[in-house]
Design an enzyme around this catalytic site. Structure first.
Site, mmCIF file in Angstrom:
data_model
loop_
_atom_site.group_PDB
_atom_site.id
_atom_site.type_symbol
_atom_site.label_atom_id
_atom_site.label_comp_id
_atom_site.label_asym_id
_atom_site.label_seq_id
_atom_site.Cartn_x
_atom_site.Cartn_y
_atom_site.Cartn_z
ATOM 1 N N LEU A 117 1.287 -0.785 -0.062
ATOM 2 C CA LEU A 117 -0.439 -0.107 -0.093
ATOM 3 C C LEU A 117 0.725 1.329 0.184
ATOM 4 C CD1 LEU A 117 -3.025 -0.586 2.481
ATOM 5 C CD2 LEU A 117 -2.723 -0.991 0.812
ATOM 6 N N ASP A 118 0.479 2.389 -0.412
ATOM 7 C CA ASP A 118 1.356 3.525 -0.751
ATOM 8 C C ASP A 118 1.469 3.669 1.260
ATOM 9 O OD1 ASP A 118 0.950 3.529 -3.432
ATOM 10 O OD2 ASP A 118 -0.509 4.815 -3.952
ATOM 11 N N GLN A 119 2.602 5.183 0.570
ATOM 12 C CA GLN A 119 3.152 5.441 2.311
ATOM 13 C C GLN A 119 1.479 6.492 2.776
ATOM 14 O OE1 GLN A 119 2.399 8.668 3.044
ATOM 15 N NE2 GLN A 119 3.011 9.595 0.968
ATOM 16 N N HIS A 200 0.105 2.453 -7.677
ATOM 17 C CA HIS A 200 -0.800 3.458 -7.743
ATOM 18 C C HIS A 200 -1.876 3.407 -8.529
ATOM 19 C CE1 HIS A 200 1.658 5.480 -5.491
ATOM 20 N NE2 HIS A 200 2.658 5.830 -6.694
#
Length: 249
Positions: A117-119, A200
């Site tokens: 998962l993205d930050q 993304h």
């Protein structure tokens, strides 16, 4: 199948066997005695024990034996799904050391994140040291549904929802990418279901229909939901019921 106590501790990530033996000999390991209904200190690191269902304490912290580790983490914002983060703290810093040191046949120790998962993305993140489980849950060929709660900058209209369902073209892939489901929760909120995990992907899909992601939270994988009692940064073991939900489609 019985195992020596030092081997049990080693398999659970408490260090090399010499360290595990030392923990026992120094009196830091206690086993739960069901007959006495109490904790009993064990000083023999070579004692043969049946690990299944074993409850034990190391330096006062209680653990249960898990042949393979399956963990659910509520990922907070501002963390990276990397062992070597570049900017933000690693999600692995949220886990106790034994989970990060569980021995593995590969070069990497401990439980590993199932996908990333993205930050700035929050929510349900699975970790395991079971390679087959990681592959099954992350492979796009397995079509495991993952639901994201998406907060958008601009109001969402019906045409945007339909385009997400019909498929949008991303920069690096001429083949349209479709949402498996898309439900409008409110004017600025969608529940978007995906069965693959491109880089993304949610942000790029929303951008492709002329909107922008302001907040992203994954709350469901398969039939397993992230419950409110697990706060951001907290983790727990997956139960047999949880694993069954992950296999359901």
């Amino acid at each position: 199948m019985n195992m020596q106590l030092q081997d049990i501790l080693y398999s659970q990530g408490f260090g090399i066997r010499r360290v595990c033996s030392g923990l026992v000999q120094q009196g830091w390991v206690e086993l739960w005695d069901t007959e006495a209904n109490d904790w009993v200190r064990c000083l023999d690191s070579t004692q043969d024990i049946d690990p299944e269902g074993l409850r034990y304490r190391v330096q006062g912290v209680e653990w249960a034996y898990h042949a393979l580790g399956y963990v659910l983490l509520h990922k907070p914002a501002g963390t990276e799904c990397s062992q070597k983060p570049s900017t933000y703290p690693s999600i692995y810093s949220l886990l106790p050391l034994p989970l990060r040191l569980r021995p593995n046949k590969g070069a990497v120790q401990g439980v590993q994140a199932v996908g990333r998962l993205d930050q700035d993305t929050t929510g349900l993140l699975l970790l395991s040291d079971d390679g087959q489980f990681i592959h099954r849950m992350s492979s796009p060929k397995k079509h495991v549904p993952k639901i994201y709660r998406v907060t958008t900058k601009h109001p969402v209209d019906a045409s945007q929802v339909q385009r997400l369902l019909d498929g949008v073209v991303l920069d690096d892939d001429p083949k349209p990418v479709k949402a498996a489901a898309c439900e409008q929760v409110s004017e600025h909120v969608l529940d978007l279901t995906l069965t693959e995990g491109k880089y993304h992907q949610v942000k790029r899909m929303i951008a492709a229909v002329g909107n922008r992601v302001e907040g992203l939270h994954r709350w469901k994988i398969g039939e397993l939901e992230l419950t409110e009692d697990l706060q951001p940064g907290q983790w727990r073991w997956l139960t047999a019921e949880d694993l069954a939900k992950l296999k359901a489609k």
